[in-house]
Design a protein around this motif. Sequence first.
Motif, PDB file in Angstrom:
ATOM      1  N   GLY A  66       0.815  -1.207   0.000  1.00  0.00           N
ATOM      2  CA  GLY A  66       0.000   0.000   0.000  1.00  0.00           C
ATOM      3  C   GLY A  66       0.848   1.256   0.000  1.00  0.00           C
ATOM      4  O   GLY A  66       1.917   1.300  -0.604  1.00  0.00           O
ATOM      5  N   CYS A  67       0.394   2.277   0.723  1.00  0.00           N
ATOM      6  CA  CYS A  67       1.079   3.568   0.750  1.00  0.00           C
ATOM      7  C   CYS A  67       2.149   3.586   1.847  1.00  0.00           C
ATOM      8  O   CYS A  67       1.836   3.355   3.020  1.00  0.00           O
ATOM      9  CB  CYS A  67       0.069   4.684   0.994  1.00  0.00           C
ATOM     10  SG  CYS A  67       0.828   6.318   1.191  1.00  0.00           S
ATOM     11  N   PRO A  68       3.412   3.878   1.499  1.00  0.00           N
ATOM     12  CA  PRO A  68       4.470   3.890   2.511  1.00  0.00           C
ATOM     13  C   PRO A  68       4.271   4.956   3.584  1.00  0.00           C
ATOM     14  O   PRO A  68       4.631   4.744   4.746  1.00  0.00           O
ATOM     15  CB  PRO A  68       5.749   4.129   1.697  1.00  0.00           C
ATOM     16  CG  PRO A  68       5.289   4.715   0.407  1.00  0.00           C
ATOM     17  CD  PRO A  68       3.935   4.125   0.142  1.00  0.00           C
ATOM     18  N   TRP A  69       3.699   6.106   3.203  1.00  0.00           N
ATOM     19  CA  TRP A  69       3.446   7.145   4.207  1.00  0.00           C
ATOM     20  C   TRP A  69       2.384   6.690   5.201  1.00  0.00           C
ATOM     21  O   TRP A  69       2.548   6.826   6.409  1.00  0.00           O
ATOM     22  CB  TRP A  69       3.006   8.444   3.530  1.00  0.00           C
ATOM     23  CG  TRP A  69       2.849   9.594   4.493  1.00  0.00           C
ATOM     24  CD1 TRP A  69       3.810  10.489   4.862  1.00  0.00           C
ATOM     25  CD2 TRP A  69       1.658   9.971   5.206  1.00  0.00           C
ATOM     26  NE1 TRP A  69       3.299  11.401   5.774  1.00  0.00           N
ATOM     27  CE2 TRP A  69       1.968  11.101   5.999  1.00  0.00           C
ATOM     28  CE3 TRP A  69       0.363   9.460   5.270  1.00  0.00           C
ATOM     29  CZ2 TRP A  69       1.045  11.727   6.826  1.00  0.00           C
ATOM     30  CZ3 TRP A  69      -0.565  10.080   6.096  1.00  0.00           C
ATOM     31  CH2 TRP A  69      -0.227  11.204   6.857  1.00  0.00           C
ATOM     32  N   ASP A  70       1.287   6.139   4.681  1.00  0.00           N
ATOM     33  CA  ASP A  70       0.224   5.649   5.563  1.00  0.00           C
ATOM     34  C   ASP A  70       0.738   4.541   6.471  1.00  0.00           C
ATOM     35  O   ASP A  70       0.341   4.445   7.633  1.00  0.00           O
ATOM     36  CB  ASP A  70      -0.959   5.119   4.735  1.00  0.00           C
ATOM     37  CG  ASP A  70      -1.718   6.238   4.025  1.00  0.00           C
ATOM     38  OD1 ASP A  70      -1.647   7.376   4.491  1.00  0.00           O
ATOM     39  OD2 ASP A  70      -2.367   5.957   3.011  1.00  0.00           O
ATOM     40  N   ALA A  71       1.610   3.699   5.943  1.00  0.00           N
ATOM     41  CA  ALA A  71       2.082   2.544   6.701  1.00  0.00           C
ATOM     42  C   ALA A  71       2.907   2.935   7.914  1.00  0.00           C
ATOM     43  O   ALA A  71       2.957   2.189   8.897  1.00  0.00           O
ATOM     44  CB  ALA A  71       2.901   1.622   5.795  1.00  0.00           C
ATOM     45  N   GLU A  72       3.562   4.087   7.874  1.00  0.00           N
ATOM     46  CA  GLU A  72       4.438   4.458   8.989  1.00  0.00           C
ATOM     47  C   GLU A  72       3.771   5.370  10.021  1.00  0.00           C
ATOM     48  O   GLU A  72       4.378   5.743  11.021  1.00  0.00           O
ATOM     49  CB  GLU A  72       5.701   5.146   8.456  1.00  0.00           C
ATOM     50  CG  GLU A  72       5.473   6.531   7.902  1.00  0.00           C
ATOM     51  CD  GLU A  72       6.758   7.225   7.494  1.00  0.00           C
ATOM     52  OE1 GLU A  72       6.710   8.431   7.188  1.00  0.00           O
ATOM     53  OE2 GLU A  72       7.815   6.556   7.486  1.00  0.00           O
TER      54      GLU A  72
END
Length: 341
Positions: free
Chosen positions: A157-163
Amino acid sequence: MDQRLADLDRRRAERPPRGVTGPQPLLTVLVTSPRVAAGLLSRDAWTALESAAQVLTADPDDPVPAAVAASGIDVAAAPYESAAESARALVAAAAERSIVWISSPDADPGLTDAIAEELTRLEDPPQIEVLVGSWDVPGARLLDAVAVMDALRSPGGCPWDAEQTHESLAKYLLEEAHETVEAIETGDTEHVAEELGDVLLQVLFHARIAADEDPGYTIDDVASLLVDKLIRRHPHVFGDGDASTPDEVERSWERIKAAEKSDRDEDDLLAGIPASLSPLLIAEKVLTRADRRGIQVSYDEGADLGGRLLALVAQARAGGVSADAALRATLREVARPPVSG
């Protein structure tokens, strides 16, 4: 849907009852909601499926075709490369026998238009109907929002959302709430709907983060707690409460909330009010709580600036006005650049 297909669909009224041989076979395009359990189809849908000479679909492993096949009705695969190709095949098949086409979860984009185009080329086209087998229930699109949020936080998915964490997102929750209030005060309905979506995103985001924690919770836990609270605090709707006016409802809510938060000091009018809230809103809530509890708040209206401000909040509240909202409205007015002549 193409108007030509809608015109052809009106011929349904002229066809014989299902199961009775008529002058022309029938092509039925069965559309369903992907947000409803696959086997929950209308009676008309099951009747059409049972009486059809052949049931076709692009992918028999899709939920609805799979459920239909599980019921004992044969479903044949009819994959296609283009909508025009599928339309030609369906119309040709329907010229000889009654066909039901089970639409894919994405509703087979362009297929109904292609069918309409194909039918208009024929002098004696087969009858056509678009049959809705299931409908979205209110709130069904929330399932889509949950699915999208899950995809954003999942691998790939989205790396920003994941962190992101609860802590990193906290400022956005506050910001989106303030933007929603501002949209409400400006009276722009579309803007309000958009900002409410942004607030909902924050709720979904936090719940999805928590789903990965141990111990954690899910969006269903959040919804369940909310439902329980709403039912518990509305005994006049869901129980034997007798509150019949807005004031009585507010007093009842206050009593129930106080019983739920028994560890709080009943004499502390600030208990449970977030310190980050606007001071004008805090003042309004303190005065409201005092009024509901029959507590006389003592302050000197002329002694200092704080006392005078609290008196203004009380004056606004007595007039049914939010001092916080009134100040923001005035600020918007004075902040506008003067109109040049």
